[in-house]
Write a protein that holds these residues in place. Structure first.
Motif, PDB file in Angstrom:
ATOM      1  N   GLU A  77       0.831  -1.202   0.000  1.00 35.37           N
ATOM      2  CA  GLU A  77       0.000   0.000   0.000  1.00 35.37           C
ATOM      3  C   GLU A  77       0.868   1.255   0.000  1.00 35.37           C
ATOM      4  OE1 GLU A  77      -3.996  -1.544   2.359  1.00 35.37           O
ATOM      5  OE2 GLU A  77      -2.324  -0.674   3.471  1.00 35.37           O
ATOM      6  N   GLY A  78       1.898   1.268   0.851  1.00 40.83           N
ATOM      7  CA  GLY A  78       2.786   2.422   0.886  1.00 40.83           C
ATOM      8  C   GLY A  78       3.531   2.605  -0.422  1.00 40.83           C
ATOM      9  N   GLU A  79       3.988   1.496  -0.991  1.00 35.87           N
ATOM     10  CA  GLU A  79       4.679   1.569  -2.287  1.00 35.87           C
ATOM     11  C   GLU A  79       3.761   2.153  -3.351  1.00 35.87           C
ATOM     12  OE1 GLU A  79       6.263  -1.438  -5.802  1.00 35.87           O
ATOM     13  OE2 GLU A  79       5.295  -2.223  -4.006  1.00 35.87           O
ATOM     14  N   SER A  80       2.531   1.658  -3.413  1.00 38.19           N
ATOM     15  CA  SER A  80       1.608   2.115  -4.458  1.00 38.19           C
ATOM     16  C   SER A  80       1.266   3.592  -4.293  1.00 38.19           C
ATOM     17  CB  SER A  80       0.329   1.279  -4.441  1.00 38.19           C
ATOM     18  OG  SER A  80      -0.411   1.538  -3.265  1.00 38.19           O
ATOM     19  N   LEU A  81       1.205   4.050  -3.039  1.00 37.97           N
ATOM     20  CA  LEU A  81       0.888   5.456  -2.798  1.00 37.97           C
ATOM     21  C   LEU A  81       1.967   6.371  -3.350  1.00 37.97           C
ATOM     22  CD1 LEU A  81      -0.930   7.564  -1.390  1.00 37.97           C
ATOM     23  CD2 LEU A  81       0.478   7.256   0.645  1.00 37.97           C
ATOM     24  N   LEU A  82       3.236   6.000  -3.149  1.00 40.29           N
ATOM     25  CA  LEU A  82       4.337   6.856  -3.577  1.00 40.29           C
ATOM     26  C   LEU A  82       4.747   6.597  -5.022  1.00 40.29           C
ATOM     27  CD1 LEU A  82       6.549   6.791  -0.359  1.00 40.29           C
ATOM     28  CD2 LEU A  82       4.852   8.485  -1.049  1.00 40.29           C
ATOM     29  N   ASN A  83       4.659   5.335  -5.486  1.00 44.49           N
ATOM     30  CA  ASN A  83       5.108   5.099  -6.855  1.00 44.49           C
ATOM     31  C   ASN A  83       4.098   5.580  -7.886  1.00 44.49           C
ATOM     32  OD1 ASN A  83       3.145   3.081  -7.082  1.00 44.49           O
ATOM     33  ND2 ASN A  83       4.597   1.403  -6.958  1.00 44.49           N
ATOM     34  N   ASP A  84       2.847   5.842  -7.458  1.00 41.39           N
ATOM     35  CA  ASP A  84       1.915   6.518  -8.359  1.00 41.39           C
ATOM     36  C   ASP A  84       2.515   7.845  -8.810  1.00 41.39           C
ATOM     37  OD1 ASP A  84       0.126   4.516  -8.084  1.00 41.39           O
ATOM     38  OD2 ASP A  84      -1.180   5.556  -6.667  1.00 41.39           O
ATOM     39  N   ALA A  85       2.997   8.586  -7.816  1.00 40.08           N
ATOM     40  CA  ALA A  85       3.550   9.901  -8.118  1.00 40.08           C
ATOM     41  C   ALA A  85       4.849   9.796  -8.904  1.00 40.08           C
ATOM     42  CB  ALA A  85       3.783  10.672  -6.818  1.00 40.08           C
ATOM     43  N   SER A  86       5.782   8.955  -8.453  1.00 40.42           N
ATOM     44  CA  SER A  86       7.078   8.865  -9.142  1.00 40.42           C
ATOM     45  C   SER A  86       6.925   8.317 -10.553  1.00 40.42           C
ATOM     46  CB  SER A  86       8.042   7.992  -8.327  1.00 40.42           C
ATOM     47  OG  SER A  86       7.495   6.712  -8.099  1.00 40.42           O
ATOM     48  N   GLY A  87       6.056   7.321 -10.733  1.00 38.61           N
ATOM     49  CA  GLY A  87       5.859   6.768 -12.065  1.00 38.61           C
ATOM     50  C   GLY A  87       5.235   7.760 -13.020  1.00 38.61           C
ATOM     51  N   LEU A  88       4.224   8.489 -12.548  1.00 34.53           N
ATOM     52  CA  LEU A  88       3.560   9.450 -13.425  1.00 34.53           C
ATOM     53  C   LEU A  88       4.455  10.658 -13.713  1.00 34.53           C
ATOM     54  CD1 LEU A  88      -0.038   9.296 -11.924  1.00 34.53           C
ATOM     55  CD2 LEU A  88       0.754   8.322 -14.065  1.00 34.53           C
ATOM     56  N   VAL A  89       5.277  11.041 -12.759  1.00 33.84           N
ATOM     57  CA  VAL A  89       6.219  12.137 -13.012  1.00 33.84           C
ATOM     58  C   VAL A  89       7.263  11.706 -14.044  1.00 33.84           C
ATOM     59  CG1 VAL A  89       8.054  13.515 -11.976  1.00 33.84           C
ATOM     60  CG2 VAL A  89       5.869  13.293 -10.804  1.00 33.84           C
ATOM     61  N   CYS A  90       7.768  10.463 -13.928  1.00 37.63           N
ATOM     62  CA  CYS A  90       8.703   9.945 -14.937  1.00 37.63           C
ATOM     63  C   CYS A  90       8.043   9.908 -16.318  1.00 37.63           C
ATOM     64  CB  CYS A  90       9.183   8.547 -14.551  1.00 37.63           C
ATOM     65  SG  CYS A  90      10.334   8.517 -13.165  1.00 37.63           S
ATOM     66  N   MET A  91       6.780   9.535 -16.356  1.00 35.18           N
ATOM     67  CA  MET A  91       6.068   9.524 -17.635  1.00 35.18           C
ATOM     68  C   MET A  91       5.990  10.935 -18.220  1.00 35.18           C
ATOM     69  SD  MET A  91       2.125   8.660 -18.620  1.00 35.18           S
ATOM     70  CE  MET A  91       1.711  10.382 -18.352  1.00 35.18           C
ATOM     71  N   ARG A  92       5.796  11.900 -17.350  1.00 31.89           N
ATOM     72  CA  ARG A  92       5.708  13.284 -17.819  1.00 31.89           C
ATOM     73  C   ARG A  92       7.013  13.718 -18.488  1.00 31.89           C
ATOM     74  NH1 ARG A  92       3.562  18.294 -14.046  1.00 31.89           N
ATOM     75  NH2 ARG A  92       4.129  20.004 -15.421  1.00 31.89           N
ATOM     76  N   PHE A  93       8.152  13.339 -17.901  1.00 37.46           N
ATOM     77  CA  PHE A  93       9.440  13.674 -18.510  1.00 37.46           C
ATOM     78  C   PHE A  93       9.601  12.959 -19.849  1.00 37.46           C
ATOM     79  CE2 PHE A  93      11.002  14.402 -13.978  1.00 37.46           C
ATOM     80  CZ  PHE A  93      10.915  15.780 -14.102  1.00 37.46           C
ATOM     81  N   ALA A  94       9.214  11.692 -19.906  1.00 42.60           N
ATOM     82  CA  ALA A  94       9.370  10.916 -21.135  1.00 42.60           C
ATOM     83  C   ALA A  94       8.507  11.489 -22.253  1.00 42.60           C
ATOM     84  CB  ALA A  94       9.021   9.458 -20.879  1.00 42.60           C
TER      85      ALA A  94
END
Length: 546
Positions: free
Chosen positions: A148-165
């Motif tokens: 649960e904690g991983e999913s909460l934070l990796n939502d943000a990090s994954g979507l931010v990485c997508m934004r850069f890509a």
């Protein structure tokens, strides 16, 4: 009118999917049922739903991320913060680089920047999907907290990485220094805005409630508006609206501990948010199924451009990406575990060494879901020069395929891996619950004693107040006695509590049935019947959740 009809039809589909999932002889995860239902709808009717990325992102992501942050167990989040950060940040970057290059190597027709964007969007995991799978074989509580904690934070990090890509795909350039600076601005600004919006809104509504009274409907509406306000303000200031929504949810959980909202507000608000989560997640998966035929067609065309003529390559791509995700996750989890054990050994500790089955379960539990689908649908429709965004349909199809395959794989593998798994005993929460109940009961006895004295002072019927206070305080003393015992006495007290709970629920249900019978006989007004039934419902909810 047509748009409203489509929206109502999608809501009906979400309701039907829930019924089908319960009726299914095989325990299927609800998201799979919703996807299948959406595909069936597309085969018999064309809803004509055009998913506009910006609108789709705004409607669904802020409330879902906000609710995740609001409800995640904070003690588990802070206790395993090191492991969670390793998974939520390090694993995301590891996945984006590894899977991105792998996708570009496997599908040369997909530009590297688009491959990185796809890898970034399939990196976040979905705890809701894992919970749906875990109904047959419960996932260990601590592992679930980590997920649960991983999913909460990796939502943000994954979507931010997508934004850069995506930005790199649109501009054709990428600067690591600029990316780091932008990431810091996005992260710090987004978190600050999320915290600030929630705190200001809470202070303002509490001030109004204290001076002019509290209106339940307004309080619920404010909680629904906070994630959208935080998201829109952050995006307007070019910060991360994703992180703003997450930070707003976490802040909301701390603000709520002030306990200033009325009990009826909390009860109704919880029900409203449960409905929002069920509806938003359901509509997303139904839309995924409804869009599948169109996505398959567009993806097949891109596969043809890559030199393949058989659509079976689409299945090969999806399976290969899932295998790559699982392998990279397994490598990261195993490596992280080695470092953890090494640090523990240097400190002279003797930690529990997880079995290979548990490591494999943690790897396969990384199920993709709502955030992956919502994020991939935000890929731009066109490039800056007006041409079509390269391989967009293929990227959406592959992300959808990853969601489906990861759900199916986890649904069948997790019960097998977790069955009979020996784990170290987790600390019981019963002791801290007992301490809290005893402290609350003692505070109640003291408050009742003071109120009884104040209410009966100088009155001729003061003995009535004394008798009432004694009866109520005796109930609290019985609760203290039942929670203060240890060993066999504590076990017996809890067994008596359980028997009492069942009898109370039986009695409450009998009361409700009788009230309905009297109301049907027109010997009780509808308004009074609703009031009495609501009181019984709240009491039964209390006893049913103990």
């Amino acid at each position: 009118m047509e748009t409203i009809a489509v929206a109502l039809f999608l809501l009906l589909a979400v309701v039907v999917s829930g019924a089908l999932a319960r009726m299914s002889p095989v325990a299927l995860p609800l998201p799979l049922v919703q996807i299948a239902l959406g595909a069936c709808i597309a085969s018999v009717a064309n809803l004509g739903v055009e998913l506009k990325p910006d609108i789709f992102f705004l409607l669904f992501l802020p409330p879902l991320l906000f609710l995740d942050g609001w409800r995640i167990p904070k003690e588990g989040l802070f206790r395993d913060k090191g492991t969670i950060l390793e998974l939520a940040l390090g694993l995301v970057v590891f996945t984006v680089v590894g899977v991105g290059y792998f996708i570009n190597w496997m599908i040369p027709a997909m530009p590297l920047a688009v491959a990185f964007a796809l890898a970034a969007i399939v990196s976040p995991t979905d705890p809701t999907a894992v919970s749906a799978i875990a109904t047959r074989v419960p996932i260990p509580r601590r592992l679930m907290h980590v997920l649960e904690g991983e999913s909460l934070l990796n939502d943000a990090s994954g979507l931010v990485c997508m934004r850069f890509a995506v930005a790199a795909a649109l501009t054709g350039t990428f600067s690591l220094l600029d990316a780091v600076g932008t990431f810091l601005w996005l992260a710090i600004g987004g978190i600050a805005i999320g915290v600030g919006v929630t705190w200001i809104a809470s202070v303002a509504k509490n001030w109004v409630s204290q001076h002019f009274g509290e209106e339940t409907g307004s309080q619920i509406l404010i909680s629904l508006l906070i994630p959208f306000g935080a998201y829109l303000l952050a995006e307007h200031l070019r910060c991360s609206g994703i992180l703003a929504a997450v930070a707003a949810g976490i802040t909301m959980s701390y603000v709520e501990q002030s306990g200033q909202a009325l009990p009826v507000t909390r009860v109704r608000r919880s029900a409203v948010w449960d409905l929002v989560q069920f509806t938003a997640s359901g509509i997303i998966f139904v839309l995924l199924g409804e869009q599948l035929p169109q996505l398959v067609t567009g993806a097949a065309r891109v596969v043809g451009e890559a030199g393949h003529h058989d659509p079976i390559w689409l299945v090969v791509y999806v399976v290969a990406i899932n295998l790559a995700l699982a392998v990279l996750r397994f490598i990261w989890v195993w490596t992280s575990l080695r470092f953890t054990l090494f640090r523990a050994a240097r400190k002279g500790q003797n930690p529990y060494v997880p079995s290979w089955s548990l490591i494999a379960a943690a790897s396969l539990a990384g199920v993709r879901g709502t955030i992956t689908l919502a994020g991939v649908l935000t890929l731009p429709l066109t490039m800056n020069d007006g041409s079509a965004f390269p391989a967009r349909d293929l990227a959406i199809f592959l992300a959808a395929g990853v969601i489906i395959v990861s759900l199916v794989a986890a649904s069948f593998s997790l019960p097998f891996l977790l069955k009979g798994l020996e784990l170290p005993p987790e600390p019981s929460q019963q002791e801290e619950e007992d301490r809290a109940r005893i402290a609350a009961a003692e505070a109640a006895i003291q408050a009742i004693g003071q109120a009884q004295h104040h209410m009966g002072e100088g009155r001729s019927d003061a003995d009535l107040y004394t008798d009432a206070g004694v009866r109520i305080m005796e109930l609290y003393r019985q609760r203290i006695d039942g929670r203060s015992t240890t060993g066999k006495e504590a076990s017996l007290a809890r067994k008596i509590d359980e028997i009492e709970r069942r009898l109370r629920v039986t009695g409450l249900r009998a009361e409700r049935t009788e009230i309905y019978r009297i109301a049907r006989a027109r010997r009780l007004s509808d308004e009074t019947a609703r009031k009495l039934v609501r009181e019984l419902d709240l009491l039964e909810s209390r006893f049913a959740t103990r």
